[in-house]
Enzyme design. Structure first.
Site, PDB file in Angstrom:
ATOM      1  N   GLU A   1      20.803  11.728  15.702  1.00 47.77           N
ATOM      2  CA  GLU A   1      20.413  11.624  17.121  1.00 47.77           C
ATOM      3  C   GLU A   1      20.669  10.240  17.718  1.00 47.77           C
ATOM      4  O   GLU A   1      20.968  10.130  18.897  1.00 47.77           O
ATOM      5  CB  GLU A   1      18.936  12.001  17.296  1.00 47.77           C
ATOM      6  CG  GLU A   1      18.681  13.469  17.029  1.00 47.77           C
ATOM      7  CD  GLU A   1      17.229  13.856  17.254  1.00 47.77           C
ATOM      8  OE1 GLU A   1      16.778  13.812  18.406  1.00 47.77           O
ATOM      9  OE2 GLU A   1      16.539  14.173  16.263  1.00 47.77           O
TER      10      GLU A   1
ATOM     11  N   HIS B   1      21.270  20.322  -9.320  1.00 50.91           N
ATOM     12  CA  HIS B   1      21.592  21.675  -9.744  1.00 50.91           C
ATOM     13  C   HIS B   1      22.621  22.314  -8.818  1.00 50.91           C
ATOM     14  O   HIS B   1      22.858  23.519  -8.906  1.00 50.91           O
ATOM     15  CB  HIS B   1      20.305  22.514  -9.795  1.00 50.91           C
ATOM     16  CG  HIS B   1      19.305  21.936 -10.767  1.00 50.91           C
ATOM     17  ND1 HIS B   1      19.253  22.280 -12.092  1.00 50.91           N
ATOM     18  CD2 HIS B   1      18.358  20.975 -10.604  1.00 50.91           C
ATOM     19  CE1 HIS B   1      18.307  21.585 -12.710  1.00 50.91           C
ATOM     20  NE2 HIS B   1      17.750  20.778 -11.812  1.00 50.91           N
TER      21      HIS B   1
ATOM     22  N   LYS C   1      18.809  23.406  25.166  1.00 56.92           N
ATOM     23  CA  LYS C   1      17.503  23.919  25.609  1.00 56.92           C
ATOM     24  C   LYS C   1      17.640  24.551  27.003  1.00 56.92           C
ATOM     25  O   LYS C   1      17.061  25.613  27.278  1.00 56.92           O
ATOM     26  CB  LYS C   1      16.464  22.789  25.648  1.00 56.92           C
ATOM     27  CG  LYS C   1      16.018  22.328  24.261  1.00 56.92           C
ATOM     28  CD  LYS C   1      15.019  21.165  24.332  1.00 56.92           C
ATOM     29  CE  LYS C   1      14.776  20.559  22.966  1.00 56.92           C
ATOM     30  NZ  LYS C   1      13.843  19.463  22.921  1.00 56.92           N
TER      31      LYS C   1
HETATM   32  C1  F6R Z   1      14.439  14.049  20.653  1.00 51.87           C
HETATM   33  C2  F6R Z   1      14.026  14.601  19.374  1.00 51.87           C
HETATM   34  C3  F6R Z   1      14.040  16.079  19.181  1.00 51.87           C
HETATM   35  C4  F6R Z   1      12.744  16.712  19.720  1.00 51.87           C
HETATM   36  C5  F6R Z   1      12.785  18.235  19.547  1.00 51.87           C
HETATM   37  C6  F6R Z   1      11.495  18.922  19.947  1.00 51.87           C
HETATM   38  O1  F6R Z   1      14.203  12.668  20.682  1.00 51.87           O
HETATM   39  O2  F6R Z   1      13.704  13.892  18.481  1.00 51.87           O
HETATM   40  O3  F6R Z   1      14.206  16.362  17.816  1.00 51.87           O
HETATM   41  O4  F6R Z   1      11.646  16.159  19.060  1.00 51.87           O
HETATM   42  O5  F6R Z   1      13.839  18.774  20.277  1.00 51.87           O
HETATM   43  O6  F6R Z   1      11.074  18.513  21.202  1.00 51.87           O
HETATM   44  P1  F6R Z   1       9.554  18.037  21.407  1.00 51.87           P
HETATM   45  O7  F6R Z   1       9.385  16.888  20.471  1.00 51.87           O
HETATM   46  O8  F6R Z   1       9.453  17.650  22.829  1.00 51.87           O
HETATM   47  O9  F6R Z   1       8.720  19.209  21.038  1.00 51.87           O
END
Ligand code: F6R
Length: 358
Positions: free
Chosen positions: A243, A259, A352
């Protein structure tokens, strides 16, 4: 890509150089880990929380940067966990969840659909629930249902709020009777981390460990190996490199990798440039250390570069946080060497948004 990548492996990793790619200040958030731990302790103590004894243990439900806190908290508790602590990264909670289980729903944004689904299924199963979030639909539902909310400060990338997520998970562990309260250990760990920030941060010499590692990993696909306490840390390294540095990185764990993955390394040179990172715990058993030694020897010849790192500190929480800090710094330095902004994760947001339209 900017000109900072012209001679990346040699490029200095000063505060100024990082700032050129890091307008949102991700480096500052990593360097502030000690303060965030103290602030998180204060917030957890100030939140009005119910002491719920849940004999069936704790399920932490979350995704990505919000789930990792639960996994790291469980590692920090080690043998001191007196009841099952399970981390789920999925649309639902385990079928064995009962009214005697505590379910901590962790979502920085409060808008993650998988975590919202877990919140609802935990309610349907009659489990006790707690929420840790900045707001969103998760906070709205929790308030409407009278479910306790541990509030998080706004303004972070979810993955940068790791200190808050770890402390919240540990607080809930203590409240539901799944383990001891680690307040003073966390406080001591914060001071220990301050020294490591100086040792590995951007003002440290150019040949300091974190900068060296970033240069060694640059241009490769890192494969991170953990064992025991360092397994979730290896996963944290992977996700932070994904990320922040926006590049592939994978993680696996010992002894399982001996393994399967060990055989895969035989062909590594023919299919790509892979580097290996072994995360050792200073308190690991001699047998685990022997296994890591041998595995490293067998892999090193097939890797572009190979590194063996050890946790620092006395208590388990100090040791966990030491390598979390190192990995977070390495990921920001790698982003700098690659000339990419470590902050936004647009492709995650796009996914998303696309899912929300279906
Ligand atoms: C972004 C990040 C992602 C979010 C994940 C879930 O910085 O680390 O891995 O954590 O998409 O979103 P939240 O944390 O808002 O539930």
């Amino acid at each position: 890509m900017s000109d900072v990548t012209a001679t990346p492996a040699a490029h200095e990793l000063s505060r100024e150089q990082v700032a050129r790619v890091d307008p949102s200040g991700q480096l500052g958030d990593v360097l502030a880990l000690p303060d965030q731990l103290r602030d998180a302790l204060w917030r957890a103590e100030s939140a009005i929380m119910q002491d719920w004894d849940t004999s069936a243990g704790l399920v932490v439900a979350g995704m990505g940067g919000s789930a990792i806190g639960g996994a790291l908290a469980r590692a920090a508790l080690g043998d001191h966990a007196s009841r099952p602590i399970f981390v789920t990264r999925a649309y639902g909670i385990p079928a064995w969840t009962t009214p005697d289980t505590m379910v901590l729903c962790a979502s920085y944004s409060g808008e993650t659909e998988e975590t919202l689904a877990c919140y609802e299924s935990a309610g349907a199963l009659g489990a006790k629930r707690t929420v840790v979030t900045t707001g969103g639909r998760l906070a709205e539902m929790a308030r409407a249902d009278g479910v306790p909310v541990i509030p998080l400060p706004a303004g972070f990338q979810p993955r940068a709020a790791v200190a808050y997520m770890i402390v919240a998970a540990l607080e809930v562990v203590a409240l539901c009777g799944a383990g001891p309260r680690l307040t003073s250990e966390i406080d001591v760990a914060a001071s220990h981390l301050e020294q490591l920030v100086t040792e590995w941060g951007p003002d440290a010499p150019e040949d300091s460990l974190a900068k060296d590692l970033a240069r060694g990993l640059f241009g490769t696909t890192p494969v991170i190996a953990g064992a025991g306490l360092t397994v979730p840390i290896a996963y944290r390294w992977k996700t932070q490199i994904n990320e922040n540095a926006k590049q592939p990185c994978f993680s696996h764990e010992l002894p399982e990798l001996d393994h399967n993955e060990l055989a895969g390394w035989e062909g590594a040179h023919e299919v790509g440039r892979f580097s290996a990172v072994f995360l050792d715990d200073s308190d690991a058993t001699p047998r685990v250390k022997q296994r890591m030694d041998l595995t490293e020897q067998m892999i090193a010849g097939n890797a572009v570069a190979s590194f063996r790192l050890e946790t620092r500190g006395q208590t388990a929480i100090e040791r966990v946080l030491s390598l979390v800090l190192l990995g977070d710094l390495v990921s920001i330095y790698l982003a700098t060497l690659r000339g990419v902004d470590p902050g936004p994760v647009k492709v995650l947001d796009d996914l998303k948004a696309a899912l929300a339209k279906l």
